[in-house]
Each structure stands twice: as C-alpha cells, then as structure tokens.
Scaffold this motif. Structure first.
Motif, PDB file in Angstrom:
ATOM      1  N   GLU A 230       0.829  -1.209   0.000  1.00 21.75           N
ATOM      2  CA  GLU A 230       0.000   0.000   0.000  1.00 21.75           C
ATOM      3  C   GLU A 230       0.862   1.257   0.000  1.00 21.75           C
ATOM      4  O   GLU A 230       1.813   1.374   0.785  1.00 21.75           O
ATOM      5  CB  GLU A 230      -0.928   0.013   1.215  1.00 21.75           C
ATOM      6  CG  GLU A 230      -1.942   1.145   1.190  1.00 21.75           C
ATOM      7  CD  GLU A 230      -2.925   1.079   2.348  1.00 21.75           C
ATOM      8  OE1 GLU A 230      -3.711   2.043   2.497  1.00 21.75           O
ATOM      9  OE2 GLU A 230      -2.909   0.082   3.098  1.00 21.75           O
ATOM     10  N   LEU A 231       0.517   2.182  -0.881  1.00 21.69           N
ATOM     11  CA  LEU A 231       1.254   3.434  -0.991  1.00 21.69           C
ATOM     12  C   LEU A 231       0.379   4.603  -0.534  1.00 21.69           C
ATOM     13  O   LEU A 231      -0.845   4.521  -0.520  1.00 21.69           O
ATOM     14  CB  LEU A 231       1.708   3.672  -2.433  1.00 21.69           C
ATOM     15  CG  LEU A 231       2.552   2.592  -3.111  1.00 21.69           C
ATOM     16  CD1 LEU A 231       2.950   3.035  -4.512  1.00 21.69           C
ATOM     17  CD2 LEU A 231       3.775   2.254  -2.279  1.00 21.69           C
ATOM     18  N   GLU A 232       1.059   5.700  -0.188  1.00 19.43           N
ATOM     19  CA  GLU A 232       0.379   6.935   0.177  1.00 19.43           C
ATOM     20  C   GLU A 232       1.208   8.097  -0.341  1.00 19.43           C
ATOM     21  O   GLU A 232       2.366   8.256   0.058  1.00 19.43           O
ATOM     22  CB  GLU A 232       0.212   7.015   1.692  1.00 19.43           C
ATOM     23  CG  GLU A 232      -0.613   8.201   2.160  1.00 19.43           C
ATOM     24  CD  GLU A 232      -0.859   8.156   3.651  1.00 19.43           C
ATOM     25  OE1 GLU A 232      -2.034   8.139   4.056  1.00 19.43           O
ATOM     26  OE2 GLU A 232       0.132   8.129   4.414  1.00 19.43           O
ATOM     27  N   ASP A 233       0.632   8.869  -1.245  1.00 25.27           N
ATOM     28  CA  ASP A 233       1.350   9.988  -1.880  1.00 25.27           C
ATOM     29  C   ASP A 233       2.652   9.535  -2.533  1.00 25.27           C
ATOM     30  O   ASP A 233       3.670  10.237  -2.493  1.00 25.27           O
ATOM     31  CB  ASP A 233       1.643  11.088  -0.860  1.00 25.27           C
ATOM     32  CG  ASP A 233       0.378  11.709  -0.288  1.00 25.27           C
ATOM     33  OD1 ASP A 233      -0.624  11.782  -1.022  1.00 25.27           O
ATOM     34  OD2 ASP A 233       0.393  12.104   0.893  1.00 25.27           O
ATOM     35  N   ASN A 245       1.299  -2.567   5.242  1.00 28.40           N
ATOM     36  CA  ASN A 245       0.041  -3.307   5.300  1.00 28.40           C
ATOM     37  C   ASN A 245       0.240  -4.807   5.136  1.00 28.40           C
ATOM     38  O   ASN A 245      -0.701  -5.583   5.335  1.00 28.40           O
ATOM     39  CB  ASN A 245      -0.911  -2.810   4.209  1.00 28.40           C
ATOM     40  CG  ASN A 245      -0.378  -3.070   2.804  1.00 28.40           C
ATOM     41  OD1 ASN A 245       0.732  -2.643   2.458  1.00 28.40           O
ATOM     42  ND2 ASN A 245      -1.149  -3.754   1.989  1.00 28.40           N
ATOM     43  N   ILE A 246       1.450  -5.241   4.806  1.00 31.67           N
ATOM     44  CA  ILE A 246       1.744  -6.667   4.645  1.00 31.67           C
ATOM     45  C   ILE A 246       2.493  -7.161   5.876  1.00 31.67           C
ATOM     46  O   ILE A 246       3.594  -6.668   6.173  1.00 31.67           O
ATOM     47  CB  ILE A 246       2.582  -6.925   3.375  1.00 31.67           C
ATOM     48  CG1 ILE A 246       1.826  -6.436   2.133  1.00 31.67           C
ATOM     49  CG2 ILE A 246       2.938  -8.400   3.238  1.00 31.67           C
ATOM     50  CD1 ILE A 246       2.618  -6.546   0.844  1.00 31.67           C
ATOM     51  N   PRO A 247       1.943  -8.125   6.621  1.00 29.24           N
ATOM     52  CA  PRO A 247       2.614  -8.627   7.830  1.00 29.24           C
ATOM     53  C   PRO A 247       4.023  -9.132   7.526  1.00 29.24           C
ATOM     54  O   PRO A 247       4.235  -9.882   6.569  1.00 29.24           O
ATOM     55  CB  PRO A 247       1.701  -9.779   8.281  1.00 29.24           C
ATOM     56  CG  PRO A 247       0.350  -9.428   7.735  1.00 29.24           C
ATOM     57  CD  PRO A 247       0.619  -8.766   6.414  1.00 29.24           C
ATOM     58  N   GLY A 248       4.978  -8.694   8.331  1.00 28.23           N
ATOM     59  CA  GLY A 248       6.359  -9.115   8.150  1.00 28.23           C
ATOM     60  C   GLY A 248       7.164  -8.213   7.244  1.00 28.23           C
ATOM     61  O   GLY A 248       8.370  -8.417   7.070  1.00 28.23           O
ATOM     62  N   VAL A 249       6.517  -7.190   6.679  1.00 30.62           N
ATOM     63  CA  VAL A 249       7.214  -6.249   5.788  1.00 30.62           C
ATOM     64  C   VAL A 249       7.234  -4.870   6.435  1.00 30.62           C
ATOM     65  O   VAL A 249       6.186  -4.333   6.812  1.00 30.62           O
ATOM     66  CB  VAL A 249       6.537  -6.167   4.406  1.00 30.62           C
ATOM     67  CG1 VAL A 249       7.263  -5.147   3.521  1.00 30.62           C
ATOM     68  CG2 VAL A 249       6.533  -7.531   3.741  1.00 30.62           C
ATOM     69  N   PHE A 250       8.416  -4.297   6.537  1.00 26.95           N
ATOM     70  CA  PHE A 250       8.611  -2.988   7.150  1.00 26.95           C
ATOM     71  C   PHE A 250       9.327  -2.077   6.145  1.00 26.95           C
ATOM     72  O   PHE A 250      10.001  -2.552   5.225  1.00 26.95           O
ATOM     73  CB  PHE A 250       9.418  -3.117   8.439  1.00 26.95           C
ATOM     74  CG  PHE A 250       8.827  -4.109   9.409  1.00 26.95           C
ATOM     75  CD1 PHE A 250       7.909  -3.702  10.361  1.00 26.95           C
ATOM     76  CD2 PHE A 250       9.167  -5.458   9.334  1.00 26.95           C
ATOM     77  CE1 PHE A 250       7.338  -4.624  11.237  1.00 26.95           C
ATOM     78  CE2 PHE A 250       8.598  -6.398  10.207  1.00 26.95           C
ATOM     79  CZ  PHE A 250       7.684  -5.971  11.154  1.00 26.95           C
ATOM     80  N   ALA A 251       9.168  -0.787   6.288  1.00 26.60           N
ATOM     81  CA  ALA A 251       9.811   0.162   5.381  1.00 26.60           C
ATOM     82  C   ALA A 251      10.342   1.336   6.186  1.00 26.60           C
ATOM     83  O   ALA A 251       9.776   1.709   7.222  1.00 26.60           O
ATOM     84  CB  ALA A 251       8.841   0.642   4.311  1.00 26.60           C
ATOM     85  N   CYS A 252      11.438   1.934   5.713  1.00 29.75           N
ATOM     86  CA  CYS A 252      12.052   3.033   6.453  1.00 29.75           C
ATOM     87  C   CYS A 252      12.855   3.916   5.503  1.00 29.75           C
ATOM     88  O   CYS A 252      13.240   3.496   4.410  1.00 29.75           O
ATOM     89  CB  CYS A 252      12.945   2.500   7.572  1.00 29.75           C
ATOM     90  SG  CYS A 252      14.157   1.257   7.039  1.00 29.75           S
ATOM     91  N   GLY A 253      13.109   5.141   5.949  1.00 31.32           N
ATOM     92  CA  GLY A 253      13.889   6.066   5.137  1.00 31.32           C
ATOM     93  C   GLY A 253      13.039   6.805   4.124  1.00 31.32           C
ATOM     94  O   GLY A 253      11.820   6.917   4.261  1.00 31.32           O
ATOM     95  N   ASP A 254      13.672   7.284   3.067  1.00 30.46           N
ATOM     96  CA  ASP A 254      12.991   8.122   2.079  1.00 30.46           C
ATOM     97  C   ASP A 254      11.822   7.414   1.403  1.00 30.46           C
ATOM     98  O   ASP A 254      10.849   8.058   1.013  1.00 30.46           O
ATOM     99  CB  ASP A 254      13.988   8.591   1.013  1.00 30.46           C
ATOM    100  CG  ASP A 254      14.928   9.673   1.539  1.00 30.46           C
ATOM    101  OD1 ASP A 254      14.800  10.046   2.722  1.00 30.46           O
ATOM    102  OD2 ASP A 254      15.789  10.131   0.768  1.00 30.46           O
ATOM    103  N   CYS A 255      11.911   6.084   1.236  1.00 32.35           N
ATOM    104  CA  CYS A 255      10.825   5.360   0.567  1.00 32.35           C
ATOM    105  C   CYS A 255       9.547   5.382   1.393  1.00 32.35           C
ATOM    106  O   CYS A 255       8.461   5.112   0.878  1.00 32.35           O
ATOM    107  CB  CYS A 255      11.232   3.923   0.241  1.00 32.35           C
ATOM    108  SG  CYS A 255      11.485   2.863   1.683  1.00 32.35           S
ATOM    109  N   ALA A 256       9.665   5.711   2.687  1.00 36.36           N
ATOM    110  CA  ALA A 256       8.498   5.760   3.569  1.00 36.36           C
ATOM    111  C   ALA A 256       7.944   7.172   3.710  1.00 36.36           C
ATOM    112  O   ALA A 256       7.086   7.423   4.560  1.00 36.36           O
ATOM    113  CB  ALA A 256       8.859   5.191   4.945  1.00 36.36           C
ATOM    114  N   GLY A 257       8.438   8.109   2.893  1.00 42.00           N
ATOM    115  CA  GLY A 257       7.849   9.436   2.865  1.00 42.00           C
ATOM    116  C   GLY A 257       8.690  10.525   3.492  1.00 42.00           C
ATOM    117  O   GLY A 257       9.768  10.289   4.029  1.00 42.00           O
TER     118      GLY A 257
END
Length: 286
Positions: A230-233, A245-257
């Motif tokens: 799932e993306l936002e902007d 939104n996917i269990p076990g998947v995390f995001a950080c840094g510039d890709c997270a906004g």
C-alpha cells in the motif's frame, strides 16, 4: 532462510542492519549499486546532531566503517521483485534468489518519474532486469534505458542473444558500442504499444521500433517491488512501528515518505529493525 532481508544500502538500511546484528538476527543486505543514495553528493551537512560540517561521502564512510567493525557486509545486488510466499518471502536479485522471514524496505526515493506507458506495459515488454527477462526476447530487438553503468553490462549480455540492442544512457559515459549495439541520444519520452505488448520507444530525438525495453534504475519504483504494497502519496504507507500493510514487511527512510532527512532515515531504520525482531520473536513463540 534469513531472519530478515534488507533491501537498500543507504543510511536507513545500514541503521537497520546494525540493530539486527546487535539483536543476533541472521540477515542479508541487498544494497544495489553505490548510486542507491543521493547522500554521497551532499557537499556539507549541518543538521545532523553531533556531527557538523561533514560531507555526505565522509558520513557514508563513517557508517560503512561502523558496519565493517561489526562484521556486517553489504551485497551489491539489487532486489527486482519480492514474492510473498505466505509465511516467508522470496527475493529475486537477478541470478540469485533469497528467502527471508521478514523484509525491511529501505530503497530510498526514486527521483525520476515513470515514463508514459512504463507501468502500463510492465511484464508485456517493459522490464527492470535484462538478465532475468532477456532470454524471452531472443533474436528480437530491445532497448535499454539506464541511469548508471550497470546498463552497459546488461547491453553486452543482451547483444549476445538479441538481434539488435539500442542503448540510451542517462549519465555521462564513454561506452563504446560494437556489433549489434547502437547508442541513442536524447531523453526517453514514452513507451508505446498495442493492447498486448510494447512496439516502440519514443525519445526526444527519434522513435525506434522494439519488442522490449529494460529500465536500469538507481532505485526501483516501490510499487513494482512487492505486489499489494500500500502506498500513500507515492511512498510506502507505514505506521509508527514502520510496519506496512503486509505482515512481516517494514519500510524506512525516504521510501516511507517525507521529510527526506538523514536523521529520520537512521531513526526509522532502527525502529524497523526492532519491529522486525519483535515480529520474529512473536512468531517463533507460536
């Protein structure tokens, strides 16, 4: 099977790696190319607490020395696709495949917008890995649009199996063409096709007839990396634990906004790693 796979090689990725190491987790860092972060181009950094008047390249050297001292090694491989297998994930990194229980996406932010038609014809003549998909176009005409030198190796590979290869570099290069490789000038404008497949590539200089086009990017568009993310902007949507939104998947840094700041990236890498550890420990108890 790794406990975690970190996709990216910048400050957020390195911060996540450090904290996974401290927590004794088994992980891999698919860092891609050294072009994955724009930090190296920063001439002077003044807003990073505790370190003042330092260049981006100097800061990267400090980060990498820290990882080296901790026995952490980055692989210069780019993740092209992540498959959700249910209770684990499989990462396609060109000729190599890796399995991991959790994923930490820290790819940075793609600076260039997708071309018209690029997303529309993905999988129908548009690809991001010539090594992976090139054999599908044996004895056909293909084009490579590349943001870095890796495209040159991909062009040589395709020239061995394709009848014609057009190469359009988006960087300064002295790449010498030979045989069936032709160098293009100008900027890419759009990917053109019919209902089923790609038929041509339009540039600011000309339009060429092709059967496929491969985009070699410094940062792969996040919406092409993992289906259902799932993306936002235009960025990966995360909560305060950096969970997607996917269990076990995390995001950080510039890709997270926004904001696109080093301190934010390092902090979020820390949080993503700790959240991955918590997820792993919880699921091991089940």
């Amino acid at each position: 099977m790794f406990d975690a796979a970190i996709v990216g090689g910048g400050p957020a990725a390195m911060s996540a790696a450090l904290n996974l190491k401290i927590r004794n987790k088994d992980f891999i860092i698919l860092a891609g190319t050294d072009k994955v972060t724009g930090l190296s181009k920063a001439p002077n950094i003044e807003n990073y607490l505790g370190i003042n008047n330092i260049s981006g390249q100097e800061l990267i050297s400090i980060y990498e020395k820290h990882l080296e001292e901790m026995g952490i090694e980055k692989k210069n491989e780019m993740a092209y696709n992540i498959l959700n297998m249910g209770d684990y994930f499989t990462i396609n990194a060109g000729n190599n495949f890796y399995d991991a229980k959790t994923i930490i996406i820290a790819t940075g932010k793609a600076r260039n917008k997708l071309l018209d038609g690029e997303e529309q014809y993905l999988g129908r003549g548009v690809g991001y890995c010539a090594t992976c998909d090139g054999p599908l176009y044996r004895n056909k005409t293909v084009a490579i649009v590349s943001e870095n030198e890796e495209g040159e190796e991909e062009a040589r590979f395709l020239s061995e199996i394709c009848s014609k290869v057009y190469y359009l570099p988006l960087y300064k290069t002295s790449f010498t063409t030979n045989g069936n490789i032709s160098l293009l000038k100008g900027k890419p404008i759009s990917v053109i096709g019919n209902e089923n497949k790609v038929t041509s590539l339009s540039t600011s200089e000309e339009k060429i007839d092709i059967d496929a086009v491969f985009f070699i990017r410094n940062v792969l568009p996040v919406n092409q990396l993992l289906d259902g993310l799932e993306l936002e902007d235009g960025s990966i949507k995360v909560d305060r634990s950096m969970a997607t939104n996917i269990p076990g998947v995390f995001a950080c840094g510039d890709c997270a906004g926004k904001p696109f700041q080093i301190a934010k990236a390092v902090g979020e890498g820390n949080v993503a790693a700790l959240s991955s550890v918590k997820y792993l420990d919880k699921n091991m108890e089940v």
